[in-house]
Write a protein that holds these residues in place. Sequence first.
Motif, PDB file in Angstrom:
ATOM      1  N   PHE A 138      -0.767  -2.393   5.979  1.00 50.19           N
ATOM      2  CA  PHE A 138      -2.198  -2.075   6.101  1.00 50.19           C
ATOM      3  C   PHE A 138      -2.594  -1.647   7.515  1.00 50.19           C
TER       4      PHE A 138
ATOM      5  N   GLY B   8      -7.805   7.993  10.110  1.00 47.72           N
ATOM      6  CA  GLY B   8      -7.417   6.657  10.562  1.00 47.72           C
ATOM      7  C   GLY B   8      -5.928   6.389  10.514  1.00 47.72           C
ATOM      8  N   VAL B   9      -5.141   7.427  10.218  1.00 49.41           N
ATOM      9  CA  VAL B   9      -3.683   7.234  10.136  1.00 49.41           C
ATOM     10  C   VAL B   9      -3.116   7.044  11.545  1.00 49.41           C
ATOM     11  N   LEU B  10      -2.337   5.983  11.706  1.00 56.12           N
ATOM     12  CA  LEU B  10      -1.795   5.644  13.031  1.00 56.12           C
ATOM     13  C   LEU B  10      -0.586   6.508  13.394  1.00 56.12           C
TER      14      LEU B  10
ATOM     15  N   GLY C   3     -10.093  -3.484   7.275  1.00 52.74           N
ATOM     16  CA  GLY C   3      -8.825  -3.054   7.877  1.00 52.74           C
ATOM     17  C   GLY C   3      -7.781  -4.144   7.928  1.00 52.74           C
TER      18      GLY C   3
ATOM     19  N   ALA D 169      -7.033   4.469  14.513  1.00 53.37           N
ATOM     20  CA  ALA D 169      -6.892   3.045  14.859  1.00 53.37           C
ATOM     21  C   ALA D 169      -6.951   2.176  13.611  1.00 53.37           C
ATOM     22  N   SER D 170      -6.363   0.992  13.713  1.00 53.16           N
ATOM     23  CA  SER D 170      -6.493  -0.012  12.658  1.00 53.16           C
ATOM     24  C   SER D 170      -7.911  -0.544  12.664  1.00 53.16           C
ATOM     25  N   GLY D 171      -8.512  -0.655  11.472  1.00 54.76           N
ATOM     26  CA  GLY D 171      -9.850  -1.230  11.383  1.00 54.76           C
ATOM     27  C   GLY D 171      -9.794  -2.717  11.552  1.00 54.76           C
ATOM     28  N   PRO D 172     -10.919  -3.381  11.871  1.00 55.25           N
ATOM     29  CA  PRO D 172     -12.196  -2.765  12.189  1.00 55.25           C
ATOM     30  C   PRO D 172     -12.388  -2.609  13.701  1.00 55.25           C
TER      31      PRO D 172
ATOM     32  N   ARG E  60       0.851  -1.198   0.000  1.00 50.41           N
ATOM     33  CA  ARG E  60       0.000   0.000   0.000  1.00 50.41           C
ATOM     34  C   ARG E  60       0.885   1.245   0.000  1.00 50.41           C
TER      35      ARG E  60
ATOM     36  N   GLN F 133      -9.871   8.124   4.855  1.00 58.46           N
ATOM     37  CA  GLN F 133      -8.549   7.680   5.285  1.00 58.46           C
ATOM     38  C   GLN F 133      -7.844   8.679   6.202  1.00 58.46           C
TER      39      GLN F 133
ATOM     40  N   ASP G 210      -3.034   1.387   8.794  1.00 52.31           N
ATOM     41  CA  ASP G 210      -3.890   2.561   8.963  1.00 52.31           C
ATOM     42  C   ASP G 210      -5.369   2.274   8.706  1.00 52.31           C
ATOM     43  N   GLY G 211      -6.201   2.708   9.621  1.00 52.80           N
ATOM     44  CA  GLY G 211      -7.653   2.769   9.475  1.00 52.80           C
ATOM     45  C   GLY G 211      -8.276   1.810   8.476  1.00 52.80           C
ATOM     46  N   TYR G 212      -8.947   2.377   7.512  1.00 61.87           N
ATOM     47  CA  TYR G 212      -9.681   1.643   6.467  1.00 61.87           C
ATOM     48  C   TYR G 212      -8.740   1.211   5.343  1.00 61.87           C
ATOM     49  N   SER G 213      -7.580   0.669   5.697  1.00 63.68           N
ATOM     50  CA  SER G 213      -6.485   0.521   4.741  1.00 63.68           C
ATOM     51  C   SER G 213      -6.821  -0.307   3.512  1.00 63.68           C
TER      52      SER G 213
ATOM     53  N   HIS H  42     -11.405   3.250  12.928  1.00 67.74           N
ATOM     54  CA  HIS H  42     -10.648   3.296  11.668  1.00 67.74           C
ATOM     55  C   HIS H  42     -10.951   4.564  10.876  1.00 67.74           C
TER      56      HIS H  42
END
Lengths: 382, 382
Positions: B39, A26-28, B257, A219-222, A10, A23, B41-44, A214
């Motif tokens: 992957f 949701g960036v960590l 995610g 945070a990482s989804g879901p 990605r 997006q 981040d969030g809705y990656s 997310h």
Amino acid sequence: MECQDYALSRHVERDNLNLNPLQRGGVLPPESRKALYEFSDGYSVCDYCAGRLDQITKPSIQGFLEDLASFINVDHVRTVHGAREGKFAVMHAICRPGDTILVDGNAHYTTHLAIERCGLNMVEVPSSGDPEYSIEPVNYLKIIDDLCDQGEDLSMVLLTHVDGDYGNLTDARAIGKIAHDAGIPFLLNCAYSMGRMPLDARKLNADFVVGSGHKSMAASGPIGVLGVKEEWADLVLKKSNQHLLKEVEMLGCTSRGAPVATLMASLPYVIERVNKWDVEIEKTRYFVSEMEKINGVKQLGKRPKEHDLVRFETPIFHSIADKHSRRGFFLYEELKKRNIVGIKRGQTQWFKCSTYGFKQEQIHYIISSFAEIIAEFREMAD
Amino acid sequence: MECQDYALSRHVERDNLNLNPLQRGGVLPPESRKALYEFSDGYSVCDYCAGRLDQITKPSIQGFLEDLASFINVDHVRTVHGAREGKFAVMHAICRPGDTILVDGNAHYTTHLAIERCGLNMVEVPSSGDPEYSIEPVNYLKIIDDLCDQGEDLSMVLLTHVDGDYGNLTDARAIGKIAHDAGIPFLLNCAYSMGRMPLDARKLNADFVVGSGHKSMAASGPIGVLGVKEEWADLVLKKSNQHLLKEVEMLGCTSRGAPVATLMASLPYVIERVNKWDVEIEKTRYFVSEMEKINGVKQLGKRPKEHDLVRFETPIFHSIADKHSRRGFFLYEELKKRNIVGIKRGQTQWFKCSTYGFKQEQIHYIISSFAEIIAEFREMAD
């Protein structure tokens, strides 16, 4: 058997400036990437479970939920798999199939799906339509009164705090009061607000709030958040008859793995960023004003912006696409050349975007990139 | 506000030999740790979504689901948030509140929770009890016949393929046939089998199978697998009336995610390890035979073992705990001194464990550690 190549990278979307509003929140932060490393494996947060995910003390999910409840000002909080799963859990616990629920005309499709999955009837409060698409409390009042006159009972009132089409911030407090005055519980969908902007569920008269880890909580989804007012806890967090510790609507436990570790690690960062919401709004308004200097670019939704999600109507790009050899793909491709992604391939008539979390210099760069593209191709427009 | 310290590290459980059966099948291979990084981040995984998670081609979730469907031999497959969420989705789609479902007496508590959440009545097929706790197809037949005689309709038959208490592998194929002969759909809970051992859903006469990514498929939680036979796809994967692409029971999309990226990255590894299941069984049987050389340690459940999850009755450790200054904690502490974790603190009367995925030398070490502890403290036992 031989597996296909799933292309599991990605870097394009990570390394470039991504304008997709979905997006941006949701960036960590680095501390959450570290937590993800620690809790990568399977049921990683469950090593010291004594029967309830929300009561685990190592890592301190319990302490985290206390902090989270304070942060959004609710009596009870649980993690769920996302805002949609939170909405479904609330509706499933509170409503019966055939009941009627009142929702705003800007509701996310997942609100409709949760309603359909629960077998509820939906009545919509329409928005004001083009160009503002705003949701007015007075229309909630009017429809509740009308339904009441027709002898129709409402089981729930739902509002999308900030919608995902126009990024309109709606007067939840007023609509919550209208619902309460009519004796109807009020569910507030905060997928685009919780974790981006200050949020006080009690002040907004919400009986239930849902948020999205997310989408808006780094945070990482879901993963999502469900906040519940004390008076509804017995119903929504009802315990099993057979397994006395376990909550039925949670199916026992929800976030049994890595995403909850990232949500926990991100909370201090999220609390800090929420406090700088006014700066984000300033940046968004500046972005909109600069973009609207392009003849043929116009912001839709309420003005001035009170949220980072912006929808632009862009007839100028659509005209260019008509004549450009790459047709509708030209905008995506020209932006990508400039390391900007997140606007759908082929889309030129309108688009949604967000500069949430970008530095001022990055926003300048994005604006000048759009201006450059216009300068290069304007003659193709009618 | 100031957050508490959530102690977000897991090095003890990662760096030591972890015997917890819940954790053994969920350890990520390096390629999945890399996918998790990509992957995070969030809705990656949603960058290139055109409306359906299961149809995304970048990363190729679509290609992955095709491979996964072949791997477990089902017509349709979706990722869900876990086996429990898969069971709930199937029951919610197929059964109506008040319907009756037949389940094995070794069913996981989440089966009970899903049943309770759907408002179903549950009838249990009891196990044979101590010491084997086996589930016999003939008892399914008998109960179905009895219920039929009483004019009671059954909406569904459920079986736990391998249960989480004794690690008994049950004759799913025979029970599936009994269900089909009675015209009742058959749901097989494969949380402890899918991804550990070879599994052919069609051969096992399953209409629906659920699996657990975090429990047995080397994936970050929460993620599960739902497999559906063609004839039930219209019901379980029913599309929304309002949002024509979206599936109602999935609430549109499920694994939006990081966990799905790890499940994808792990599939080739999982396929390979499943092919070495006979080696795992050999190791387990060796482990049991060596452990049972300790006077006062006895394996419960069916013999010989056909799964890596082992339950031992350990009166010897319980006797030692009676006299030991650290009481029930001694076993946990003695093991931890030897870099072995995963047996609950304070537990000595019995415990569950697994050596799944350990090398032969590691198993030798674990066995000799138990022997060493016994040698040191045996005189404390009666």
